[in-house]
Design a protein around this motif. Structure first.
Motif, PDB file in Angstrom:
ATOM      1  N   ASP A 297       0.832  -1.208   0.000  1.00 32.04           N
ATOM      2  CA  ASP A 297       0.000   0.000   0.000  1.00 32.04           C
ATOM      3  C   ASP A 297       0.865   1.255   0.000  1.00 32.04           C
ATOM      4  OD1 ASP A 297      -2.302  -1.503  -0.009  1.00 32.04           O
ATOM      5  OD2 ASP A 297      -2.707  -1.268   2.137  1.00 32.04           O
ATOM      6  N   ASN A 298       1.931   1.236   0.815  1.00 32.80           N
ATOM      7  CA  ASN A 298       2.816   2.380   0.896  1.00 32.80           C
ATOM      8  C   ASN A 298       3.561   2.610  -0.420  1.00 32.80           C
ATOM      9  OD1 ASN A 298       6.019   3.087   1.944  1.00 32.80           O
ATOM     10  ND2 ASN A 298       4.390   4.528   2.406  1.00 32.80           N
ATOM     11  N   LEU A 299       4.038   1.525  -1.038  1.00 31.65           N
ATOM     12  CA  LEU A 299       4.769   1.650  -2.292  1.00 31.65           C
ATOM     13  C   LEU A 299       3.869   2.171  -3.408  1.00 31.65           C
ATOM     14  CD1 LEU A 299       6.935  -1.589  -2.159  1.00 31.65           C
ATOM     15  CD2 LEU A 299       7.575   0.737  -1.529  1.00 31.65           C
ATOM     16  N   LEU A 300       2.627   1.721  -3.426  1.00 31.34           N
ATOM     17  CA  LEU A 300       1.691   2.227  -4.430  1.00 31.34           C
ATOM     18  C   LEU A 300       1.440   3.714  -4.228  1.00 31.34           C
ATOM     19  CD1 LEU A 300      -0.203   1.858  -6.792  1.00 31.34           C
ATOM     20  CD2 LEU A 300      -1.979   1.110  -5.189  1.00 31.34           C
ATOM     21  N   GLU A 301       1.318   4.115  -2.979  1.00 32.12           N
ATOM     22  CA  GLU A 301       1.116   5.533  -2.677  1.00 32.12           C
ATOM     23  C   GLU A 301       2.276   6.372  -3.214  1.00 32.12           C
ATOM     24  OE1 GLU A 301       0.462   8.428   1.256  1.00 32.12           O
ATOM     25  OE2 GLU A 301       0.704   6.265   1.481  1.00 32.12           O
ATOM     26  N   ILE A 302       3.511   5.827  -3.119  1.00 33.15           N
ATOM     27  CA  ILE A 302       4.695   6.554  -3.569  1.00 33.15           C
ATOM     28  C   ILE A 302       4.726   6.717  -5.089  1.00 33.15           C
ATOM     29  CG2 ILE A 302       7.219   6.420  -3.749  1.00 33.15           C
ATOM     30  CD1 ILE A 302       7.181   5.061  -0.978  1.00 33.15           C
ATOM     31  N   ILE A 303       4.362   5.661  -5.819  1.00 27.24           N
ATOM     32  CA  ILE A 303       4.539   5.693  -7.276  1.00 27.24           C
ATOM     33  C   ILE A 303       3.265   5.991  -8.054  1.00 27.24           C
ATOM     34  CG2 ILE A 303       6.391   3.986  -7.017  1.00 27.24           C
ATOM     35  CD1 ILE A 303       4.550   1.970  -8.459  1.00 27.24           C
ATOM     36  N   GLU A 304       2.113   6.031  -7.374  1.00 28.86           N
ATOM     37  CA  GLU A 304       0.833   6.072  -8.093  1.00 28.86           C
ATOM     38  C   GLU A 304       0.730   7.237  -9.077  1.00 28.86           C
ATOM     39  OE1 GLU A 304      -3.966   5.714  -7.298  1.00 28.86           O
ATOM     40  OE2 GLU A 304      -2.610   5.918  -5.592  1.00 28.86           O
ATOM     41  N   GLU A 305       1.110   8.421  -8.645  1.00 32.56           N
ATOM     42  CA  GLU A 305       0.976   9.583  -9.533  1.00 32.56           C
ATOM     43  C   GLU A 305       1.850   9.432 -10.774  1.00 32.56           C
ATOM     44  OE1 GLU A 305       1.371  14.464  -9.409  1.00 32.56           O
ATOM     45  OE2 GLU A 305       1.345  13.308  -7.541  1.00 32.56           O
ATOM     46  N   GLU A 306       3.026   8.845 -10.611  1.00 34.64           N
ATOM     47  CA  GLU A 306       3.945   8.686 -11.740  1.00 34.64           C
ATOM     48  C   GLU A 306       3.458   7.647 -12.742  1.00 34.64           C
ATOM     49  OE1 GLU A 306       8.330   8.939 -10.837  1.00 34.64           O
ATOM     50  OE2 GLU A 306       7.562   8.679  -8.797  1.00 34.64           O
ATOM     51  N   ILE A 307       2.825   6.577 -12.275  1.00 36.47           N
ATOM     52  CA  ILE A 307       2.404   5.536 -13.211  1.00 36.47           C
ATOM     53  C   ILE A 307       1.162   5.929 -14.000  1.00 36.47           C
ATOM     54  CG2 ILE A 307       3.404   3.774 -11.703  1.00 36.47           C
ATOM     55  CD1 ILE A 307       0.581   2.874 -10.985  1.00 36.47           C
ATOM     56  N   LEU A 308       0.493   6.972 -13.568  1.00 40.73           N
ATOM     57  CA  LEU A 308      -0.706   7.403 -14.287  1.00 40.73           C
ATOM     58  C   LEU A 308      -0.372   7.999 -15.644  1.00 40.73           C
ATOM     59  CD1 LEU A 308      -2.789   9.113 -11.436  1.00 40.73           C
ATOM     60  CD2 LEU A 308      -3.136   6.845 -12.425  1.00 40.73           C
ATOM     61  N   TYR A 309       0.827   8.553 -15.786  1.00 33.73           N
ATOM     62  CA  TYR A 309       1.158   9.316 -16.985  1.00 33.73           C
ATOM     63  C   TYR A 309       2.459   8.875 -17.649  1.00 33.73           C
ATOM     64  CZ  TYR A 309      -2.250  12.234 -14.577  1.00 33.73           C
ATOM     65  OH  TYR A 309      -3.373  12.671 -13.916  1.00 33.73           O
ATOM     66  N   ASN A 310       2.991   7.734 -17.254  1.00 35.99           N
ATOM     67  CA  ASN A 310       4.267   7.286 -17.810  1.00 35.99           C
ATOM     68  C   ASN A 310       4.261   5.782 -18.065  1.00 35.99           C
ATOM     69  OD1 ASN A 310       6.244   9.765 -17.350  1.00 35.99           O
ATOM     70  ND2 ASN A 310       5.041   9.562 -15.476  1.00 35.99           N
ATOM     71  N   ASN A 311       5.001   5.382 -19.114  1.00 39.89           N
ATOM     72  CA  ASN A 311       5.316   3.964 -19.250  1.00 39.89           C
ATOM     73  C   ASN A 311       6.302   3.604 -18.152  1.00 39.89           C
ATOM     74  OD1 ASN A 311       3.783   3.473 -21.598  1.00 39.89           O
ATOM     75  ND2 ASN A 311       5.413   4.306 -22.894  1.00 39.89           N
ATOM     76  N   TYR A 312       6.165   2.402 -17.614  1.00 36.84           N
ATOM     77  CA  TYR A 312       7.051   2.037 -16.511  1.00 36.84           C
ATOM     78  C   TYR A 312       7.217   0.527 -16.425  1.00 36.84           C
ATOM     79  CZ  TYR A 312       2.920   0.654 -13.769  1.00 36.84           C
ATOM     80  OH  TYR A 312       1.766   0.020 -13.323  1.00 36.84           O
ATOM     81  N   ALA A 313       8.280   0.131 -15.728  1.00 32.27           N
ATOM     82  CA  ALA A 313       8.552  -1.278 -15.440  1.00 32.27           C
ATOM     83  C   ALA A 313       8.922  -1.388 -13.963  1.00 32.27           C
ATOM     84  CB  ALA A 313       9.686  -1.796 -16.315  1.00 32.27           C
TER      85      ALA A 313
END
Length: 251
Positions: free
Chosen positions: A57-73
């Protein structure tokens, strides 16, 4: 086109700093994003996670905004691989933008256990120390400094507790992206546990073996980065091809 963000998660007892040395060697199309866990590094003063689910849950909170608008792995080694796996599952179940690729390093398929698998976090202190030293990754003289041990030991034991648990999922649908699995030839992962990753993708699952044991990630850095670069470069090229094809089709 924007760079692919590569979110990296450390092994038990490790810090996100282990990935900093990758940066000069990664392809220019990749943006390295080492993610620090609570209780270490820049987050040293924060309380340790009380469950694997809380960590995810904490890790998702950290990256959530970035994954909305970027390709990622996602890339994780050992406990980091389990965190990546559970994080990808949560992202999928929440119907958020999904990763373009998943890298699982130094970890057996989470759903396949062997009778020989050890439960580290339940061991007595002396046995736990011996097993950790045998795994490698921690300098042996570290255990001879009581002041360091008092700080590090609770963190390490808690990390192993997280690493030896799984989130019970109501939806365990295979991922719809390719998976790359990286393993040490001398690690304790069996062929059945390695092949088990193939059940977790609707697409391709590729296994790579490297010289060394559980912490081959340090000694085989060049080979690992070569695979990461090639894999994510190919994804970028394919994305560009699709954009080009789509653009021509609109004319």
């Amino acid at each position: 086109m924007k760079k692919i963000k590569l979110f990296c998660f450390p092994y038990a007892g490790g810090s996100a700093r282990i990935y900093n040395e990758w940066k000069p060697y990664l392809h220019q199309s990749i943006e390295l994003r080492p993610i620090e866990l609570a209780g270490r590094g820049s987050r040293f003063g924060e309380p340790l996670y009380d469950s694997l689910e809380a960590a995810v849950d904490n890790l998702l909170e950290i990256i959530e905004e970035e994954i909305l608008y970027n390709n990622y792995a996602l890339f994780g080694h050992s406990m980091g691989a389990l965190l990546s796996f559970e994080l990808a599952r949560k992202i999928q179940n929440l119907e958020l933008p999904r990763p373009t690729h998943l890298f699982f390093s130094g970890k057996s398929s989470p759903d396949i256990k062997e009778d020989t698998d050890k439960t580290f976090h339940m061991m007595e202190d002396d046995e736990f120390k011996e097993e950790i030293m045998e795994l490698g990754g921690t300098p042996p003289d570290f255990f001879t400094h009581p002041e360091l041990l008092d700080l590090f030991f609770p963190l390490l034991r808690n990390d192993f507790k997280l690493a030896e648990s799984n989130i019970v999922a109501h939806n365990n649908e295979p991922f719809d992206c390719d998976i790359t699995v990286l393993l040490g030839k001398e690690d304790d992962v069996t062929s059945r546990q390695a092949d088990g990753w193939k059940n977790h993708s609707k697409k391709n699952v590729t296994l790579h073996y490297y010289n060394g044991g559980h912490f081959f990630i340090h000694d085989e850095k060049e080979g690992i980065i070569r695979v990461v670069n090639k894999t994510l470069e190919d994804i970028m090229k394919e994305n560009l091809r699709k954009l080009y094809t789509k653009g021509n089709g609109l004319r």
